[in-house]
Design a protein around this motif. Structure first.
Motif, PDB file in Angstrom:
ATOM      1  N   THR A   1      10.794   2.791  -7.788  1.00  0.00           N
ATOM      2  CA  THR A   1       9.916   2.640  -8.944  1.00  0.00           C
ATOM      3  C   THR A   1       8.558   2.133  -8.476  1.00  0.00           C
ATOM      4  OG1 THR A   1      10.527   0.332  -9.355  1.00  0.00           O
ATOM      5  CG2 THR A   1      11.907   2.038 -10.375  1.00  0.00           C
ATOM      6  N   PRO A   2       7.502   2.405  -9.243  1.00  0.00           N
ATOM      7  CA  PRO A   2       6.177   1.884  -8.861  1.00  0.00           C
ATOM      8  C   PRO A   2       6.171   0.363  -8.766  1.00  0.00           C
ATOM      9  CG  PRO A   2       5.965   3.568 -10.549  1.00  0.00           C
ATOM     10  CD  PRO A   2       7.429   3.271 -10.435  1.00  0.00           C
ATOM     11  N   GLU A   3       6.912  -0.290  -9.662  1.00  0.00           N
ATOM     12  CA  GLU A   3       6.924  -1.760  -9.679  1.00  0.00           C
ATOM     13  C   GLU A   3       7.506  -2.322  -8.389  1.00  0.00           C
ATOM     14  OE1 GLU A   3       6.641  -0.073 -13.604  1.00  0.00           O
ATOM     15  OE2 GLU A   3       8.193   0.175 -12.055  1.00  0.00           O
ATOM     16  N   ALA A   4       8.607  -1.737  -7.944  1.00  0.00           N
ATOM     17  CA  ALA A   4       9.245  -2.220  -6.715  1.00  0.00           C
ATOM     18  C   ALA A   4       8.329  -2.026  -5.512  1.00  0.00           C
ATOM     19  CB  ALA A   4      10.568  -1.501  -6.498  1.00  0.00           C
ATOM     20  N   ALA A   5       7.724  -0.846  -5.416  1.00  0.00           N
ATOM     21  CA  ALA A   5       6.836  -0.570  -4.286  1.00  0.00           C
ATOM     22  C   ALA A   5       5.631  -1.495  -4.291  1.00  0.00           C
ATOM     23  CB  ALA A   5       6.386   0.887  -4.331  1.00  0.00           C
ATOM     24  N   GLU A   6       5.048  -1.698  -5.473  1.00  0.00           N
ATOM     25  CA  GLU A   6       3.841  -2.526  -5.567  1.00  0.00           C
ATOM     26  C   GLU A   6       4.147  -3.996  -5.291  1.00  0.00           C
ATOM     27  OE1 GLU A   6       2.425  -1.597  -9.429  1.00  0.00           O
ATOM     28  OE2 GLU A   6       1.820   0.446  -8.876  1.00  0.00           O
ATOM     29  N   ARG A   7       5.345  -4.432  -5.648  1.00  0.00           N
ATOM     30  CA  ARG A   7       5.707  -5.836  -5.421  1.00  0.00           C
ATOM     31  C   ARG A   7       5.663  -6.172  -3.934  1.00  0.00           C
ATOM     32  NH1 ARG A   7      10.625  -5.616  -7.225  1.00  0.00           N
ATOM     33  NH2 ARG A   7       9.891  -5.563  -9.372  1.00  0.00           N
ATOM     34  N   LEU A   8       6.241  -5.296  -3.123  1.00  0.00           N
ATOM     35  CA  LEU A   8       6.227  -5.537  -1.677  1.00  0.00           C
ATOM     36  C   LEU A   8       4.868  -5.206  -1.078  1.00  0.00           C
ATOM     37  CD1 LEU A   8       7.515  -6.244   0.999  1.00  0.00           C
ATOM     38  CD2 LEU A   8       8.574  -3.970   1.054  1.00  0.00           C
ATOM     39  N   ALA A   9       4.243  -4.128  -1.531  1.00  0.00           N
ATOM     40  CA  ALA A   9       2.937  -3.733  -0.983  1.00  0.00           C
ATOM     41  C   ALA A   9       1.893  -4.816  -1.181  1.00  0.00           C
ATOM     42  CB  ALA A   9       2.479  -2.433  -1.632  1.00  0.00           C
ATOM     43  N   CYS A  10       1.982  -5.554  -2.290  1.00  0.00           N
ATOM     44  CA  CYS A  10       1.028  -6.641  -2.537  1.00  0.00           C
ATOM     45  C   CYS A  10       1.160  -7.736  -1.484  1.00  0.00           C
ATOM     46  CB  CYS A  10       1.242  -7.221  -3.937  1.00  0.00           C
ATOM     47  SG  CYS A  10       0.593  -6.179  -5.251  1.00  0.00           S
ATOM     48  N   ARG A  11       2.366  -7.948  -1.009  1.00  0.00           N
ATOM     49  CA  ARG A  11       2.583  -8.956   0.031  1.00  0.00           C
ATOM     50  C   ARG A  11       2.052  -8.490   1.377  1.00  0.00           C
ATOM     51  NH1 ARG A  11       8.253 -12.046   0.151  1.00  0.00           N
ATOM     52  NH2 ARG A  11       6.933 -13.203   1.604  1.00  0.00           N
ATOM     53  N   LEU A  12       2.067  -7.170   1.577  1.00  0.00           N
ATOM     54  CA  LEU A  12       1.701  -6.616   2.881  1.00  0.00           C
ATOM     55  C   LEU A  12       0.291  -6.047   2.912  1.00  0.00           C
ATOM     56  CD1 LEU A  12       5.069  -4.746   3.597  1.00  0.00           C
ATOM     57  CD2 LEU A  12       4.379  -7.017   4.366  1.00  0.00           C
ATOM     58  N   TYR A  13      -0.387  -6.079   1.768  1.00  0.00           N
ATOM     59  CA  TYR A  13      -1.750  -5.543   1.667  1.00  0.00           C
ATOM     60  C   TYR A  13      -1.799  -4.098   2.155  1.00  0.00           C
ATOM     61  CZ  TYR A  13      -2.729 -10.513   1.193  1.00  0.00           C
ATOM     62  OH  TYR A  13      -2.716 -11.824   0.784  1.00  0.00           O
ATOM     63  N   CYS A  14      -0.917  -3.276   1.593  1.00  0.00           N
ATOM     64  CA  CYS A  14      -0.848  -1.879   1.997  1.00  0.00           C
ATOM     65  C   CYS A  14      -0.644  -0.986   0.783  1.00  0.00           C
ATOM     66  CB  CYS A  14       0.282  -1.667   3.013  1.00  0.00           C
ATOM     67  SG  CYS A  14       1.929  -1.939   2.323  1.00  0.00           S
ATOM     68  N   ALA A  15      -0.558   0.311   1.021  1.00  0.00           N
ATOM     69  CA  ALA A  15      -0.397   1.273  -0.062  1.00  0.00           C
ATOM     70  C   ALA A  15       1.011   1.204  -0.647  1.00  0.00           C
ATOM     71  CB  ALA A  15      -0.678   2.678   0.457  1.00  0.00           C
ATOM     72  N   ALA A  16       1.121   1.559  -1.924  1.00  0.00           N
ATOM     73  CA  ALA A  16       2.414   1.628  -2.607  1.00  0.00           C
ATOM     74  C   ALA A  16       2.556   3.003  -3.227  1.00  0.00           C
ATOM     75  CB  ALA A  16       2.512   0.545  -3.674  1.00  0.00           C
ATOM     76  N   THR A  17       3.768   3.557  -3.162  1.00  0.00           N
ATOM     77  CA  THR A  17       3.988   4.885  -3.709  1.00  0.00           C
ATOM     78  C   THR A  17       5.459   5.086  -4.043  1.00  0.00           C
ATOM     79  OG1 THR A  17       3.731   7.266  -3.295  1.00  0.00           O
ATOM     80  CG2 THR A  17       4.358   5.891  -1.424  1.00  0.00           C
ATOM     81  N   THR A  18       5.732   6.089  -4.862  1.00  0.00           N
ATOM     82  CA  THR A  18       7.108   6.524  -5.091  1.00  0.00           C
ATOM     83  C   THR A  18       7.376   7.848  -4.374  1.00  0.00           C
ATOM     84  OG1 THR A  18       6.432   7.602  -7.153  1.00  0.00           O
ATOM     85  CG2 THR A  18       7.309   5.350  -7.326  1.00  0.00           C
ATOM     86  N   HIS A  19       6.416   8.313  -3.605  1.00  0.00           N
ATOM     87  CA  HIS A  19       6.543   9.556  -2.837  1.00  0.00           C
ATOM     88  C   HIS A  19       6.437   9.215  -1.346  1.00  0.00           C
ATOM     89  CE1 HIS A  19       6.225  11.916  -6.511  1.00  0.00           C
ATOM     90  NE2 HIS A  19       5.204  11.145  -6.860  1.00  0.00           N
ATOM     91  N   PRO A  20       7.574   9.021  -0.673  1.00  0.00           N
ATOM     92  CA  PRO A  20       7.566   8.539   0.721  1.00  0.00           C
ATOM     93  C   PRO A  20       6.725   9.356   1.677  1.00  0.00           C
ATOM     94  CG  PRO A  20       9.786   8.528  -0.162  1.00  0.00           C
ATOM     95  CD  PRO A  20       8.936   9.221  -1.177  1.00  0.00           C
ATOM     96  N   GLU A  21       6.696  10.686   1.486  1.00  0.00           N
ATOM     97  CA  GLU A  21       5.963  11.539   2.418  1.00  0.00           C
ATOM     98  C   GLU A  21       4.474  11.218   2.465  1.00  0.00           C
ATOM     99  OE1 GLU A  21       5.887  13.522  -1.578  1.00  0.00           O
ATOM    100  OE2 GLU A  21       7.409  12.521  -0.337  1.00  0.00           O
ATOM    101  N   GLU A  22       3.981  10.539   1.436  1.00  0.00           N
ATOM    102  CA  GLU A  22       2.560  10.172   1.411  1.00  0.00           C
ATOM    103  C   GLU A  22       2.231   9.108   2.462  1.00  0.00           C
ATOM    104  OE1 GLU A  22       1.688   8.923  -2.538  1.00  0.00           O
ATOM    105  OE2 GLU A  22       1.778  10.946  -3.387  1.00  0.00           O
ATOM    106  N   ILE A  23       3.209   8.303   2.850  1.00  0.00           N
ATOM    107  CA  ILE A  23       2.955   7.234   3.822  1.00  0.00           C
ATOM    108  C   ILE A  23       3.613   7.490   5.175  1.00  0.00           C
ATOM    109  CG2 ILE A  23       2.589   5.483   2.046  1.00  0.00           C
ATOM    110  CD1 ILE A  23       5.470   4.472   2.680  1.00  0.00           C
ATOM    111  N   THR A  24       4.611   8.384   5.214  1.00  0.00           N
ATOM    112  CA  THR A  24       5.317   8.593   6.484  1.00  0.00           C
ATOM    113  C   THR A  24       4.571   9.510   7.441  1.00  0.00           C
ATOM    114  OG1 THR A  24       6.592  10.432   5.522  1.00  0.00           O
ATOM    115  CG2 THR A  24       7.569   8.220   5.407  1.00  0.00           C
TER     116      THR A  24
END
Length: 293
Positions: free
Chosen positions: A36-59
């Motif tokens: 979910t966007p919420e789950a991705a953003e929760r961790l991404a905020c800690r890591l100062y990185c991008a958040a997505t629900t589409h893994p291929e965008e970051i892999t």
């Protein structure tokens, strides 16, 4: 060796521990993909990185991809990323399952990546302590040779200790982890229920058992196994063993667990060298008779 840029696919307990741990160890985390966007953003905020629900965008641009989703969807997620062009040649793709082999990442391998599994031998509860627990943790590794070289470096950077599993041994290894961790919780529950039958309140029973558990774990750390074994079976105390079994006559489920563990404990006691073969045989006979009553 230059530390590769990392993509985290799966923003749950393990993904969070790995993501934060890797960032603290100096790895650049490019992004986090969550269900979910919420789950991705929760961790991404800690890591100062991008958040997505589409893994291929970051892999696609990561040198190291961690798939930390639930076991049941690791293969499916890997297949989806591969189908969308998310894996590239020369990339290292690791999953964190204790039960599944590296082969579940076959779609990534087919795209030219090297694959492996990196499983922390630790229980994660979703707290900050999970991150600290990575330091000193043992990690089970298996997979492609090139992936293992990177995985070992990652583990050491996290402050852990890597070890490699024999091919095909992943299910048995995971069963061992379940016995040591999951079944320990079940045994504490059983012991607490037995204490409740003696008049203790549930929470009081658990709290009363904790120092005993801590002392036993401490003895194992100091003395090893089987030297740390104590109790009636370790000293061939047949009258006490018989009294235990008699006390559980009205609790067949409890007695079944007790007798099964008792049989195995006799073997441990023999290895310890404190009981004779005759004492071992007598205790086995007593336990066997109790099982059929």
């Amino acid at each position: 060796m230059t530390k590769p840029a990392v993509a985290i696919v799966g923003a749950g307990k393990v993904g969070t521990a790995f993501g934060v741990g890797l960032a603290r160890a100096g790895y650049e985390v490019l992004g986090v993909a969550g269900r979910t966007p919420e789950a991705a953003e929760r961790l991404a905020c800690r890591l100062y990185c991008a958040a997505t629900t589409h893994p291929e965008e970051i892999t696609q641009t990561a040198g190291l991809v961690f798939i930390t989703t639930p076991d049941r969807v690791i293969g499916e997620v890997a297949g989806q990323i591969a189908a969308r062009g998310g894996f590239v040649s020369g990339q290292v793709v690791l999953h964190a399952s204790g039960a599944l082999p590296a082969e579940v990442l076959a779609p990534a391998r087919a795209a030219g990546a090297v694959v492996g599994s990196l499983h922390p031998l630790q229980a994660f509860a979703g707290t900050e302590a999970d991150i600290e627990a990575l330091c000193g943790c043992y990690f089970a590794l298996e997979g492609d040779a090139a992936a293992m070289t990177v995985a070992e470096r990652v583990v050491r950077d996290l402050g852990g200790v890597p070890f490699r599993l024999a091919p095909g041994s992943k299910p048995l290894y995971h069963a061992a982890a379940c016995v040591a961790s999951n079944y320990l919780v079940a045994l504490v529950d059983l012991a607490a229920r037995m204490c409740e039958a003696c008049g203790l309140a549930r929470q009081q029973a658990v709290q009363a058992l904790l120092p005993l558990l801590a002392g036993t774990v401490g003895n194992i750390g100091r003395l090893g196994v089987p030297a740390a074994l104590t109790g009636p079976i370790s000293r061939g105390d047949i009258p006490t063993l018989a009294a235990h079994l008699q006390a559980m006559a009205g609790f067949p489920a409890w007695k079944a667990v007790y007798t099964s563990l008792g049989h195995y404990t006799v073997d441990v006691a023999l290895a310890q060298g404190r009981i004779t073969a005759a004492e071992a045989a007598a205790m086995r006979k007593l336990l066997q008779e109790a099982q059929v009553q």
